[in-house]
Design an enzyme around this catalytic site. Structure first.
Site, PDB file in Angstrom:
ATOM      1  N   ASP A   1     -11.183   2.701   3.882  1.00  0.00           N
ATOM      2  CA  ASP A   1     -11.291   1.607   3.768  1.00  0.00           C
ATOM      3  C   ASP A   1     -13.130   1.221   3.650  1.00  0.00           C
ATOM      4  O   ASP A   1     -13.219   0.091   3.234  1.00  0.00           O
ATOM      5  CB  ASP A   1     -11.014   0.525   5.179  1.00  0.00           C
ATOM      6  CG  ASP A   1      -9.866   0.021   5.036  1.00  0.00           C
ATOM      7  OD1 ASP A   1      -9.357  -0.367   3.727  1.00  0.00           O
ATOM      8  OD2 ASP A   1      -8.863   0.034   6.007  1.00  0.00           O
TER       9      ASP A   1
ATOM     10  N   GLN B   1      -4.715  -1.541   9.455  1.00  0.00           N
ATOM     11  CA  GLN B   1      -4.668  -2.652   8.667  1.00  0.00           C
ATOM     12  C   GLN B   1      -5.239  -3.903   9.820  1.00  0.00           C
ATOM     13  O   GLN B   1      -4.754  -3.921  10.811  1.00  0.00           O
ATOM     14  CB  GLN B   1      -3.158  -3.167   8.667  1.00  0.00           C
ATOM     15  CG  GLN B   1      -3.067  -4.479   7.679  1.00  0.00           C
ATOM     16  CD  GLN B   1      -3.804  -4.324   6.382  1.00  0.00           C
ATOM     17  OE1 GLN B   1      -3.427  -3.165   5.911  1.00  0.00           O
ATOM     18  NE2 GLN B   1      -4.116  -5.433   5.993  1.00  0.00           N
TER      19      GLN B   1
ATOM     20  N   LYS C   1       0.867  -1.070   0.062  1.00  0.00           N
ATOM     21  CA  LYS C   1       0.097   0.012  -0.154  1.00  0.00           C
ATOM     22  C   LYS C   1       1.118   1.197  -0.154  1.00  0.00           C
ATOM     23  O   LYS C   1       0.635   2.117  -0.661  1.00  0.00           O
ATOM     24  CB  LYS C   1      -0.969   0.083   1.150  1.00  0.00           C
ATOM     25  CG  LYS C   1      -1.997  -1.113   0.990  1.00  0.00           C
ATOM     26  CD  LYS C   1      -2.831  -1.360   2.338  1.00  0.00           C
ATOM     27  CE  LYS C   1      -3.723  -2.465   1.954  1.00  0.00           C
ATOM     28  NZ  LYS C   1      -4.468  -2.807   3.214  1.00  0.00           N
TER      29      LYS C   1
HETATM   30  N1  GUN Z   1      -7.211  -6.717   6.008  1.00  0.00           N
HETATM   31  C1  GUN Z   1      -7.599  -7.368   4.763  1.00  0.00           C
HETATM   32  N2  GUN Z   1      -7.874  -6.675   3.730  1.00  0.00           N
HETATM   33  C2  GUN Z   1      -7.976  -5.467   4.511  1.00  0.00           C
HETATM   34  C3  GUN Z   1      -8.547  -4.227   3.925  1.00  0.00           C
HETATM   35  O1  GUN Z   1      -8.948  -3.884   2.753  1.00  0.00           O
HETATM   36  N3  GUN Z   1      -8.221  -3.146   4.666  1.00  0.00           N
HETATM   37  C4  GUN Z   1      -7.713  -3.340   6.020  1.00  0.00           C
HETATM   38  N4  GUN Z   1      -7.356  -2.236   6.591  1.00  0.00           N
HETATM   39  N5  GUN Z   1      -7.313  -4.192   6.532  1.00  0.00           N
HETATM   40  C5  GUN Z   1      -7.349  -5.303   5.753  1.00  0.00           C
END
Ligand code: GUN
Length: 302
Positions: free
Chosen positions: A119, A96, A52
Site C-alpha cells: 500500500d 483494508q 482485489k
Molecule cells: N481504503 C481505501 N483505499 C485504500 C487503499 O488503497 N488501501 C487500503 N489498505 N485501504 C484503503
C-alpha cells in the site's frame, strides 16, 4: 472532453503484470503472494477486498485471505501482522482501511514490514517517496500519475490543486507531483482552507479526494482544466439493484462541457488503484527474491 479511462488502462497494466507474474513463477517456482486482511464488515471494504482478490486470481498472484471479526483488538491484529511479516511465503500485506474505532490505524501501518507494504503507507515508504527515493508507492497516487502519463498530460510547470489531505491520497499525491521528474506547483486544499476557490480557479489540473459528491462544479474551475476524480461515494438510487449509485467527488455532467479531460467514476481512478496494488505486489516479490522488477518483460515504473 477527453475521458481518461482507468478501466482501459488498468486492463493493459494488468495484462503486463500477468505476463511478468508468469515469468516470475517460471523463474522462482512460486507465484507472488498478497495477504489480504479485512477486519469487520464495512460493506464498501468488503467490495474493495473482493475486487482485489479477483484481480490477484486474474493475474496469477496468490492471495492469503484473513478475515477478522469487527471486535478484533489492536493486539490481535498486531499479532496477525507480525506473523505475516515473518511468513517467507508472503510478499505483500494489505490491511483494508478504515479499521474499527478500537484500532489505531497508524499503529497498524507502522507494524507492517516496509518491504511488504504494498500500500506504500509505512512511514519509511512515505518518507522515501517524499525524498524521491525508490520505494513502494501508494497505489492511488501512483495510478493517477500513470493515467496522466498514458494520456500525455504534462505536469511540468503546471498548477495542480489537490483537494484533500489524507495520508492515503492527498499527501503522497502532492509529494509525488512536486518531485523533479514531475515539476508541478502543488497546492493542497482541505476542509479548513479559507480560499480553496482561488486555488481551484487557477489550477491546470485538479485532483479531488474529499469523499463527498459535487465538491467541484463548473463555476469553480477554469476552461480546459484536467479533472482527476478520486471519489467513490454511495448515493441512494432506487433504480439500481443495489439501492445505490457510485458517484465521484465532482459534478461530472456539469464539468464535462468546460474541462478538457476528466476521469469517470466508476471506471477512472478506482481500477488503476487495484492495478497498481498488483504491480506493487509483483515489485515486492521481485525485491524479496533479489531481482530487478525491470528485468521482466516490459518496463515497470517503480
Ligand atoms: N481504503 C481505501 N483505499 C485504500 C487503499 O488503497 N488501501 C487500503 N489498505 N485501504 C484503503
Amino acid at each position: 472532453m477527453q475521458i481518461l479511462s482507468g478501466k482501459e488502462l488498468s486492463a493493459q497494466v494488468k495484462s503486463q503484470v500477468a505476463d511478468k507474474c508468469m515469468e516470475f513463477e517460471k523463474r522462482f517456482s512460486r507465484k507472488p503472494c498478497l495477504a489480504v486482511v479485512l477486519v469487520g464488515d464495512n460493506p464498501a471494504s468488503q467490495t474493495y477486498v473482493k475486487s482485489k482478490k479477483k484481480a490477484c486470481e486474474e493475474l496469477g498472484i496468490a492471495h492469503l485471505d484473513i478475515d477478522m471479526d469487527k471486535s478484533t483488538s489492536q493486539d490481535e491484529l498486531l499479532k496477525c501482522i507480525a506473523s505475516l511479516n515473518d511468513d517467507p511465503a508472503v510478499d505483500g500485506i494489505l490491511v483494508q482501511m478504515p479499521l474499527p474505532s478500537q484500532i489505531d490505524e497508524l499503529a497498524i501501518t507502522n507494524a507492517i514490514c516496509p518491504e511488504k507494504d504494498v500500500d506504500g503507507f509505512h512511514p519509511q515508504n512515505i518518507g522515501k517517496l517524499l525524498l524521491g527515493q525508490e520505494t513502494l508507492i501508494a497505489c492511488t497516487p501512483k495510478g493517477i500519475l500513470r493515467i496522466l502519463d498514458h494520456y500525455g498530460i504534462q505536469t511540468d510547470g503546471k498548477d495542480v490543486c489537490v483537494l484533500g489531505r489524507s495520508n492515503i491520497v492527498g499527501k503522497p499525491m502532492a509529494a509525488l507531483l512536486m518531485q523533479k521528474d514531475r515539476n508541478a506547483t502543488v497546492t493542497v486544499c482541505h476542509s479548513r482552507s479559507s480560499n480553496a476557490q482561488d486555488y481551484l480557479k487557477r489550477a491546470d489540473i485538479i485532483i479531488a479526494a474529499v469523499g463527498h459528491v459535487n465538491a467541484v462544479t463548473s463555476d469553480m474551475v477554469k476552461d480546459g482544466a484536467v479533472i482527476i476524480d478520486v471519489g467513490i461515494n454511495r448515493v441512494p438510487d432506487a433504480t439500481k439493484k443495489t439501492g445505490y449509485a457510485i458517484k465521484g467527488d465532482v459534478d461530472y455532467e456539469d464539468l464535462s462541457a468546460k474541462v478538457s479531460a476528466m476521469t469517470p467514476v466508476p471506471g477512472g481512478v478506482g481500477p488503476m488503484t487495484i492495478a497498481m496494488l498488483m504491480e506493487n505486489t509483483f515489485i515486492a516479490a521481485c525485491r524479496r527474491e533479489g531481482v530487478n522488477p525491470e528485468s521482466f518483460g516490459n518496463e515497470v515504473n517503480c
